[in-house]
Design an enzyme around this catalytic site. Sequence first.
Site, PDB file in Angstrom:
ATOM      1  N   ASN A   1      -0.207   8.383  -1.575  1.00  0.00           N
ATOM      2  CA  ASN A   1      -0.094   7.053  -0.956  1.00  0.00           C
ATOM      3  C   ASN A   1       0.853   6.237  -1.819  1.00  0.00           C
ATOM      4  O   ASN A   1       0.471   5.733  -2.873  1.00  0.00           O
ATOM      5  CB  ASN A   1      -1.472   6.395  -0.863  1.00  0.00           C
ATOM      6  CG  ASN A   1      -1.419   5.014  -0.230  1.00  0.00           C
ATOM      7  OD1 ASN A   1      -0.359   4.516   0.147  1.00  0.00           O
ATOM      8  ND2 ASN A   1      -2.566   4.371  -0.127  1.00  0.00           N
TER       9      ASN A   1
ATOM     10  N   ARG B   1      -0.002   9.141   3.386  1.00  0.00           N
ATOM     11  CA  ARG B   1      -0.413   7.978   4.165  1.00  0.00           C
ATOM     12  C   ARG B   1       0.844   7.201   4.547  1.00  0.00           C
ATOM     13  O   ARG B   1       1.609   6.791   3.697  1.00  0.00           O
ATOM     14  CB  ARG B   1      -1.338   7.076   3.350  1.00  0.00           C
ATOM     15  CG  ARG B   1      -1.724   5.805   4.106  1.00  0.00           C
ATOM     16  CD  ARG B   1      -2.394   4.790   3.207  1.00  0.00           C
ATOM     17  NE  ARG B   1      -2.762   3.588   3.931  1.00  0.00           N
ATOM     18  CZ  ARG B   1      -2.509   2.353   3.504  1.00  0.00           C
ATOM     19  NH1 ARG B   1      -1.881   2.166   2.358  1.00  0.00           N
ATOM     20  NH2 ARG B   1      -2.887   1.306   4.229  1.00  0.00           N
TER      21      ARG B   1
ATOM     22  N   ARG C   1      -3.164 -13.358   2.021  1.00  0.00           N
ATOM     23  CA  ARG C   1      -2.559 -13.591   3.340  1.00  0.00           C
ATOM     24  C   ARG C   1      -3.367 -14.626   4.111  1.00  0.00           C
ATOM     25  O   ARG C   1      -4.589 -14.657   4.037  1.00  0.00           O
ATOM     26  CB  ARG C   1      -2.486 -12.285   4.140  1.00  0.00           C
ATOM     27  CG  ARG C   1      -1.641 -11.213   3.476  1.00  0.00           C
ATOM     28  CD  ARG C   1      -1.604  -9.956   4.312  1.00  0.00           C
ATOM     29  NE  ARG C   1      -1.134  -8.833   3.512  1.00  0.00           N
ATOM     30  CZ  ARG C   1      -1.671  -7.614   3.537  1.00  0.00           C
ATOM     31  NH1 ARG C   1      -2.704  -7.354   4.326  1.00  0.00           N
ATOM     32  NH2 ARG C   1      -1.185  -6.649   2.792  1.00  0.00           N
TER      33      ARG C   1
ATOM     34  N   GLU D   1     -10.524   7.095   2.950  1.00  0.00           N
ATOM     35  CA  GLU D   1      -9.293   7.350   3.692  1.00  0.00           C
ATOM     36  C   GLU D   1      -8.593   8.615   3.207  1.00  0.00           C
ATOM     37  O   GLU D   1      -7.974   9.332   3.999  1.00  0.00           O
ATOM     38  CB  GLU D   1      -8.366   6.139   3.572  1.00  0.00           C
ATOM     39  CG  GLU D   1      -8.931   4.880   4.208  1.00  0.00           C
ATOM     40  CD  GLU D   1      -8.163   3.629   3.838  1.00  0.00           C
ATOM     41  OE1 GLU D   1      -7.235   3.272   4.565  1.00  0.00           O
ATOM     42  OE2 GLU D   1      -8.508   3.008   2.805  1.00  0.00           O
TER      43      GLU D   1
END
Length: 397
Positions: free
Chosen positions: A10, A89, A239, A383
């Site tokens: 990743n 990923r 965010r 994941e």
Amino acid sequence: MSNKNILVINCGSSSVKFSVIEPNSGDLLLSGLAERLGDNEACITFKHDGEKSTVGLCDKKDHSEAIRALVEKLNALALTNTISAVGHRIVHGGERYAAPCIVDQTVANAIADLAKLAPLHNRANLTGIEVCQNIFSDLPQTAVFDTAFHQTMPKTAFLYGLPYELYQEHAIRRYGFHGTSHYFVSRQAAEFANKSVDQLNVISAHLGNGCSVCAIKNGQSVDTSLGLTPLEGVMMGTRSGDVDPGVIFHMVDQLGYSIGEINDIFNKQSGLLGVSQLSNDCRTIEEAVDKGNEQAALALDMFCYRIAKSIASYCAALPSLDGVIFTGGIGENSALVRSKILKQLHLIGVQLDESRNNDTCFGKSGRITSDQGVAAWVIPTNEEWVIAKQTYQLLQE
């Protein structure tokens, strides 16, 4: 295949996260993180057999050197020859990819083209593929897309209320992210609910520095909070989440901000960090709340309220609700955040069990509500195992 282990990569813009996983059992043989790439303090950390070691990177301090340092470790542990493939990923697969695929030049070109939708992520992901193709030239490379699980969303959920030609000509729509995480925890939830996945209706909340909520109907994603980019939806670490688009025009026309400055504010200076004026780390925020910091308390209350509101809204997408899932770094480890969220969901039949909630942290999974009413579970995500499993299955096929 006699060598079944999968190397999962990743790549971020300045990091490489990696794992060596046995795909059927999920056994983790080696994991680690190379970080601060491009910096003089670049280093790589390995975790093996419960022990952790960190070494500095020299020379170029880039992705290539980090992966070469990983190869040296694999050789030292006699793991190199046990690896059958490298699974990557990839953050954005657009509408082209609803399933994992073998990386060839066509796929690599598509990932590069889709970088316009996720410039920071896809370019870094592609760098990881290119480096691994050079270093592991004899191994197949696969791409597992974060957006793939959400390709089952109907148009009513993924389209924006914009002129239709913007979707037709420029692919502007909601794509969603954290797909491998929502996929994994929903399969685990089916076991908790004693149901087959194709009969499961749940709402999954992946809460970390990035956050998303996903409505899963009969085992498939039918709506999710992240959109064209990972900026939409609930408030996150740095965010903003949902904001009236008119704020952008006001900041440009009336306050003199540039588009670049606004992009930086919305993505890197907002959320928990922006409201608390303290940190994007939920642990730091909670500690400050305990000490009476009102700004931190406001940030945490906003964070939890917006997640609760999002979970409640997704009931509209489901015929019934088997349960709510909490996962991700905050979702798995913050009993306070889960408590604040669930206490605002009593209208949908959730009854928090404070004792269960407080006991279910740091890798533990289980139900955190009473045995009556709608369930809420904590389910640690994995994941990397999803990527390893899907890579192995793809090669078997």
